[in-house]
Design a protein around this motif. Structure first.
Motif, PDB file in Angstrom:
ATOM      1  N   TYR A  23     -25.070 -27.721 -29.610  1.00 14.38           N
ATOM      2  CA  TYR A  23     -25.001 -26.987 -30.878  1.00 14.38           C
ATOM      3  C   TYR A  23     -25.451 -25.538 -30.679  1.00 14.38           C
ATOM      4  N   LEU A  24     -26.554 -25.346 -29.979  1.00  9.81           N
ATOM      5  CA  LEU A  24     -27.073 -23.988 -29.756  1.00  9.81           C
ATOM      6  C   LEU A  24     -26.088 -23.133 -28.973  1.00  9.81           C
ATOM      7  N   LEU A  25     -25.356 -23.744 -28.055  1.00 17.52           N
ATOM      8  CA  LEU A  25     -24.381 -22.989 -27.270  1.00 17.52           C
ATOM      9  C   LEU A  25     -23.225 -22.472 -28.117  1.00 17.52           C
ATOM     10  N   THR A  26     -23.038 -23.003 -29.315  1.00 19.42           N
ATOM     11  CA  THR A  26     -22.013 -22.467 -30.216  1.00 19.42           C
ATOM     12  C   THR A  26     -22.511 -21.204 -30.917  1.00 19.42           C
ATOM     13  N   LYS A  27     -23.831 -20.953 -30.849  1.00 19.71           N
ATOM     14  CA  LYS A  27     -24.419 -19.804 -31.533  1.00 19.71           C
ATOM     15  C   LYS A  27     -25.049 -18.785 -30.584  1.00 19.71           C
ATOM     16  N   TYR A  28     -25.450 -19.236 -29.394  1.00 16.99           N
ATOM     17  CA  TYR A  28     -26.181 -18.384 -28.456  1.00 16.99           C
ATOM     18  C   TYR A  28     -25.613 -18.552 -27.052  1.00 16.99           C
ATOM     19  N   ASP A  29     -25.860 -17.545 -26.213  1.00 15.65           N
ATOM     20  CA  ASP A  29     -25.560 -17.674 -24.790  1.00 15.65           C
ATOM     21  C   ASP A  29     -26.642 -18.528 -24.142  1.00 15.65           C
ATOM     22  N   SER A  30     -26.287 -19.217 -23.083  1.00 13.06           N
ATOM     23  CA  SER A  30     -27.253 -20.111 -22.428  1.00 13.06           C
ATOM     24  C   SER A  30     -28.484 -19.362 -21.923  1.00 13.06           C
ATOM     25  N   ASP A  31     -28.325 -18.097 -21.551  1.00 18.10           N
ATOM     26  CA  ASP A  31     -29.486 -17.347 -21.053  1.00 18.10           C
ATOM     27  C   ASP A  31     -30.440 -16.912 -22.168  1.00 18.10           C
ATOM     28  N   GLU A  32     -30.075 -17.121 -23.424  1.00 16.54           N
ATOM     29  CA  GLU A  32     -30.967 -16.834 -24.540  1.00 16.54           C
ATOM     30  C   GLU A  32     -31.888 -18.011 -24.859  1.00 16.54           C
ATOM     31  N   ILE A  33     -31.532 -19.182 -24.321  1.00 16.45           N
ATOM     32  CA  ILE A  33     -32.289 -20.400 -24.593  1.00 16.45           C
ATOM     33  C   ILE A  33     -33.240 -20.647 -23.432  1.00 16.45           C
ATOM     34  N   TYR A  34     -34.539 -20.671 -23.738  1.00 21.31           N
ATOM     35  CA  TYR A  34     -35.543 -20.888 -22.695  1.00 21.31           C
ATOM     36  C   TYR A  34     -35.728 -22.380 -22.406  1.00 21.31           C
ATOM     37  N   LYS A  35     -35.830 -23.174 -23.489  1.00 20.69           N
ATOM     38  CA  LYS A  35     -36.159 -24.587 -23.295  1.00 20.69           C
ATOM     39  C   LYS A  35     -35.672 -25.421 -24.474  1.00 20.69           C
ATOM     40  N   VAL A  36     -35.118 -26.583 -24.166  1.00 22.04           N
ATOM     41  CA  VAL A  36     -34.778 -27.586 -25.175  1.00 22.04           C
ATOM     42  C   VAL A  36     -35.358 -28.906 -24.681  1.00 22.04           C
ATOM     43  N   GLN A  37     -36.155 -29.538 -25.534  1.00 21.51           N
ATOM     44  CA  GLN A  37     -36.815 -30.778 -25.150  1.00 21.51           C
ATOM     45  C   GLN A  37     -36.688 -31.792 -26.286  1.00 21.51           C
ATOM     46  N   GLY A  38     -36.214 -32.980 -25.995  1.00 23.25           N
ATOM     47  CA  GLY A  38     -36.154 -34.042 -26.985  1.00 23.25           C
ATOM     48  C   GLY A  38     -37.486 -34.753 -27.061  1.00 23.25           C
ATOM     49  N   THR A  39     -37.854 -35.202 -28.257  1.00 18.51           N
ATOM     50  CA  THR A  39     -39.126 -35.889 -28.433  1.00 18.51           C
ATOM     51  C   THR A  39     -39.111 -36.710 -29.718  1.00 18.51           C
ATOM     52  N   LEU A  40     -40.168 -37.471 -29.919  1.00 23.46           N
ATOM     53  CA  LEU A  40     -40.346 -38.182 -31.180  1.00 23.46           C
ATOM     54  C   LEU A  40     -40.909 -37.213 -32.195  1.00 23.46           C
TER      55      LEU A  40
END
Length: 86
Positions: A23-40
């Protein structure tokens, strides 16, 4: 039984991470995203924690609601955040 619960949680944590990143890649370039982590989560069972390269001091939370990835924190439109959904 414990193994089944563990696998269920791991699958859903991995899925929310993957779907949020896509989803984020539809709004941002991959180099703008530092970290994505799944959790409870607390209110939502599974959430993704997102940190952006240019705003590493802000933790964004995303969840899946009605089949769509949405930002749940910071509350969209509230505050002065660079990557807040509106």
């Amino acid at each position: 039984m414990f193994l089944g619960v563990y696998l269920f949680v791991q699958y859903n944590v991995s899925t929310i991470k993957k779907e949020t990143y896509e989803y984020l890649l539809t709004k941002y370039d991959s180099d703008e995203i530092y970290k994505v982590q799944g959790t409870l989560g607390k209110g939502q069972l599974f959430i993704a924690i997102v940190i952006f390269e240019d705003e590493k001091d802000v933790v964004y939370e995303y969840a899946k609601k009605d089949g769509e990835i949405i930002q749940i924190y910071p509350e969209p439109g509230v505050g002065d955040y660079k990557h807040s959904s509106e």
